[in-house]
Design a protein around this motif. Structure first.
Motif, PDB file in Angstrom:
ATOM      1  N   UNK A 197      35.660  48.908  30.711  1.00 49.56           N
ATOM      2  CA  UNK A 197      36.671  47.898  30.362  1.00 49.56           C
ATOM      3  C   UNK A 197      37.984  48.177  31.106  1.00 49.56           C
ATOM      4  N   UNK A 198      38.505  47.154  31.767  1.00 46.02           N
ATOM      5  CA  UNK A 198      39.731  47.312  32.532  1.00 46.02           C
ATOM      6  C   UNK A 198      39.543  48.010  33.864  1.00 46.02           C
ATOM      7  N   UNK A 199      38.314  48.367  34.202  1.00 48.31           N
ATOM      8  CA  UNK A 199      38.038  49.065  35.453  1.00 48.31           C
ATOM      9  C   UNK A 199      37.453  48.144  36.501  1.00 48.31           C
ATOM     10  N   UNK A 200      37.015  48.738  37.598  1.00 43.77           N
ATOM     11  CA  UNK A 200      36.349  48.006  38.675  1.00 43.77           C
ATOM     12  C   UNK A 200      34.851  48.074  38.430  1.00 43.77           C
ATOM     13  N   UNK A 201      34.241  46.962  38.127  1.00 44.72           N
ATOM     14  CA  UNK A 201      32.799  46.893  37.907  1.00 44.72           C
ATOM     15  C   UNK A 201      32.215  45.984  38.987  1.00 44.72           C
ATOM     16  N   UNK A 202      31.486  46.576  39.916  1.00 45.65           N
ATOM     17  CA  UNK A 202      31.097  45.808  41.101  1.00 45.65           C
ATOM     18  C   UNK A 202      29.726  46.252  41.607  1.00 45.65           C
ATOM     19  N   UNK A 203      28.916  45.252  41.962  1.00 45.27           N
ATOM     20  CA  UNK A 203      27.654  45.473  42.672  1.00 45.27           C
ATOM     21  C   UNK A 203      27.931  45.287  44.157  1.00 45.27           C
ATOM     22  N   UNK A 204      27.481  46.230  44.968  1.00 42.41           N
ATOM     23  CA  UNK A 204      27.646  46.137  46.419  1.00 42.41           C
ATOM     24  C   UNK A 204      26.258  45.965  47.023  1.00 42.41           C
TER      25      UNK A 204
ATOM     26  N   UNK B  31      43.350  38.916  41.492  1.00 41.42           N
ATOM     27  CA  UNK B  31      43.403  37.529  41.010  1.00 41.42           C
ATOM     28  C   UNK B  31      42.082  36.866  41.344  1.00 41.42           C
ATOM     29  N   UNK B  32      41.581  36.055  40.417  1.00 43.31           N
ATOM     30  CA  UNK B  32      40.317  35.355  40.650  1.00 43.31           C
ATOM     31  C   UNK B  32      40.528  33.851  40.514  1.00 43.31           C
ATOM     32  N   UNK B  33      39.536  33.098  40.969  1.00 43.15           N
ATOM     33  CA  UNK B  33      39.555  31.628  40.916  1.00 43.15           C
ATOM     34  C   UNK B  33      40.873  31.086  41.468  1.00 43.15           C
ATOM     35  N   UNK B  34      41.223  31.556  42.668  1.00 37.84           N
ATOM     36  CA  UNK B  34      42.485  31.163  43.308  1.00 37.84           C
ATOM     37  C   UNK B  34      42.268  29.864  44.084  1.00 37.84           C
ATOM     38  N   UNK B  35      43.035  28.838  43.721  1.00 37.29           N
ATOM     39  CA  UNK B  35      42.921  27.513  44.346  1.00 37.29           C
ATOM     40  C   UNK B  35      44.278  27.093  44.889  1.00 37.29           C
ATOM     41  N   UNK B  36      44.244  26.357  45.973  1.00 36.67           N
ATOM     42  CA  UNK B  36      45.464  25.805  46.571  1.00 36.67           C
ATOM     43  C   UNK B  36      45.332  24.288  46.624  1.00 36.67           C
ATOM     44  N   UNK B  37      46.392  23.613  46.242  1.00 35.43           N
ATOM     45  CA  UNK B  37      46.442  22.152  46.377  1.00 35.43           C
ATOM     46  C   UNK B  37      47.758  21.776  47.054  1.00 35.43           C
ATOM     47  N   UNK B  38      47.658  21.011  48.125  1.00 31.70           N
ATOM     48  CA  UNK B  38      48.834  20.565  48.873  1.00 31.70           C
ATOM     49  C   UNK B  38      48.992  19.064  48.682  1.00 31.70           C
TER      50      UNK B  38
ATOM     51  N   UNK C 216      43.799  33.080  38.129  1.00 26.30           N
ATOM     52  CA  UNK C 216      43.590  33.768  36.849  1.00 26.30           C
ATOM     53  C   UNK C 216      43.714  35.273  37.061  1.00 26.30           C
ATOM     54  N   UNK C 217      44.217  35.943  36.057  1.00 31.81           N
ATOM     55  CA  UNK C 217      44.145  37.402  36.058  1.00 31.81           C
ATOM     56  C   UNK C 217      42.660  37.793  36.056  1.00 31.81           C
ATOM     57  N   UNK C 218      42.310  38.974  36.574  1.00 28.49           N
ATOM     58  CA  UNK C 218      40.897  39.352  36.708  1.00 28.49           C
ATOM     59  C   UNK C 218      40.070  39.235  35.426  1.00 28.49           C
ATOM     60  N   UNK C 219      40.690  39.471  34.264  1.00 23.70           N
ATOM     61  CA  UNK C 219      39.938  39.422  33.005  1.00 23.70           C
ATOM     62  C   UNK C 219      40.320  38.225  32.141  1.00 23.70           C
ATOM     63  N   UNK C 220      40.982  37.217  32.739  1.00 26.04           N
ATOM     64  CA  UNK C 220      41.456  36.051  31.978  1.00 26.04           C
ATOM     65  C   UNK C 220      40.567  34.835  32.219  1.00 26.04           C
TER      66      UNK C 220
END
Length: 531
Positions: free
Chosen positions: A262-269, A351-358, A445-449
């Motif tokens: 929890x709160x760490x880096x959990x990743x499959x490579x 940050x996750x789900x980062x979107x840009x709208x112009x 979004x924050x990584x866990x939000x």
């Protein structure tokens, strides 16, 4: 009679051998695969004959078709929405082609990945924000009456001592197709580089897959003493068998969930050539499997290896849908860049789900075109939809996007649409007279939000000439022009390799690791091949 007797003896011996063989396979099949000791051929399924698939005799590499973004009229399309992309695989793959004296296939050239291969010296984010937003508008070197807009994001840096503990599962393809010097041997060297950077707070597991899957190393703390056994488990791996990728994916995510921090880096490579040929082999089914696993809060990194059968399109989609990133490793130098120099950006998501709208101002802009990001385009409605997946940004990452803009009054080719029968054209607001060129909106979004935050920035065109732009803008523009030339883009204007070379030299800057110098040499190579 003598021949009949000999024949009977041979038949009896054959039946006895077959029976013993069947008994041996049955006994082996009774033991679960996870409990078996790691054999010399780690990817070989018990009971299967050893195979040597090796390198394919012909090229079966696959790339998704890219339909370039066209110019869009602002009065009909005032909003441009897309997901950020921090993948770098396309540039490394293009480099591989050029270094061996070939021009890359057009669809191997994803311009946004080429631009984002390089770091840019953007200001650090203010306190309390995961990244900064930086914009600039200049003239367009390949279309003199157009303008260029650059949007640059800079992720906050994360010192090594502040990096959260990591729970990493290396999912390694040890199938027969990985039996080549630039595949499994290079993969093992690359993984060792990363393991040497890990600390006792981190955990590592090694899962392998070929015709089946198994654990070559259970989740193990990366203490100094344990690193010996971790590295030894890699040395024992050899390539053999078919490729049951979906079974390996299931195993890797199961192990990641069992040791979730929890709160760490959990990743499959996932390290592979992407050539899945057993189990779930349909690209759509694999993507759905990864989407399901991404919901667990476990992120994904995909590392591509090899030539001849590289399934680029599959690997890119898996990384995209798995809350992850995609890199291509063609040398130990590239492995060091991704896994050592940029370790924080590769592993730690800020940050996750980062979107840009112009939103473009119709009083200032007649039309626009986003250069690259074709497979990252979103609907306007997706910007406010927190359920819509988008890209991730890692610690210290920079993300760059470039628009080519047609100012009001400048003619451009666009067939447009017929006048509407039931609606009138939209009217402008007072803001259209503000002198603003456009407004950049960003959601993340924050990584866990699960709920996004919104940032807004208005942009004006100060009339800056391209010659007076900073070296970072010039270099990014050089990469964009180079990508359009490699794709033989309909929108390259009067760009040529000489122009790309001139811009790259003007924008080289300090170039600590020599990556920009290498780019300049690639432009020269491409120019020579195109003569």
């Amino acid at each position: 009679m003598k021949w009949k007797a000999i024949g009977g003896m041979l038949l009896a011996l054959t039946l006895l051998t077959a029976a013993c063989g069947d008994h041996r396979v049955a006994m082996e099949a009774q033991s679960p695969m996870y409990a078996q000791p790691l054999m010399a051929k780690a990817g070989q399924v018990p009971g299967e004959p050893e195979t040597d698939a090796g390198q394919p005799d012909f090229n079966t590499e696959s790339y998704d078709y890219i339909a370039e973004n066209p110019f869009l009229r602002v009065d009909q399309n005032p909003l441009s929405t897309f997901s950020v992309d921090v993948d770098t695989a396309s540039y490394a793959n293009v480099r591989r082609f050029l270094k061996r004296g070939e021009l890359p296939p057009p669809d191997a050239v994803r311009i946004e990945e080429m631009i984002n291969y390089f770091d840019y010296d953007y200001p650090a984010p203010p306190d309390g924000y995961p990244f900064s937003i930086n914009t600039q508008v200049t003239g367009c070197p390949w279309q003199g009456d157009h303008r260029l807009l650059r949007i640059g994001l800079k992720g906050k840096e994360m010192p090594k001592e502040e990096r959260p503990a990591a729970n990493l599962i290396f999912l390694l393809d040890v199938s027969g197709s990985m039996d080549a010097p630039d595949k499994l041997p290079l993969l093992k060297r690359a993984v060792k580089l990363l393991i040497q950077e890990l600390t006792p707070r981190d955990r590592v597991a090694v899962a392998v897959y070929a015709g089946g899957s198994g654990l070559a190393l259970p989740s193990t703390p990366c203490s100094k003493e344990n690193k010996i056994s971790i590295l030894s488990s890699l040395d024992k791996l050899e390539a053999a068998g078919s490729t049951h990728g979906s079974e390996g994916i299931q195993l890797a995510y199961d192990v990641a969930r069992q040791h979730f921090i929890p709160g760490g880096i959990n990743r499959v490579i996932l390290a592979t050539d992407g050539d899945f040929n057993v189990g779930l082999t349909n690209e759509g089914d694999l993507v759905r499997l990864i989407q399901e696993k991404a919901a667990s809060g476990i992120f994904l990194t995909v590392l591509g290896f090899g030539t001849g059968n590289l399934k680029d399109s599959t690997m890119e989609k898996l990384a995209d849908k798995g809350n992850g990133n995609y890199g291509y490793i063609d040398s130990i130098t590239e492995a060091r860049k991704l896994l050592v120099q940029q370790m924080g950006a590769t592993l730690a998501t800020i940050a996750k789900d980062v979107k840009i709208q112009v939103e473009f101002n119709p009083a200032q802009v007649a039309a626009y075109r986003l250069i690259g990001y074709e497979n990252r385009m979103l609907r306007a409605e997706d910007f406010n939809d927190d359920a819509k997946d988008a890209g991730e940004i890692g610690a210290g990452h920079t993300v760059t996007a470039i628009y080519e803009i047609v100012p009001v009054g400048v003619p451009f080719q666009n067939p447009g649409v017929d006048d509407l029968k039931y609606q009138q054209p939209r009217s402008t607001t007072e803001a259209a007279d503000s002198g603003e060129l456009l407004t950049v909106k960003l959601r993340y979004k924050e990584p866990d939000a699960d709920v996004s935050k919104r940032l807004v920035m208005a942009v004006k065109d100060m009339g800056l000439a391209f010659e007076n732009a900073g070296h970072e803008f010039k270099f990014a523009s050089a990469v964009a022009a180079f990508g359009m030339l490699l794709r033989d883009s309909a929108f390259k204007g009067n760009a040529d390799y000489g122009m790309a070379l001139q811009m790259a030299r003007a924008g080289r800057g300090e170039d600590e690791h020599g990556y920009r110098a290498e780019f300049i040499n690639l432009v020269k190579n491409a120019a020579a091949m195109s003569e």
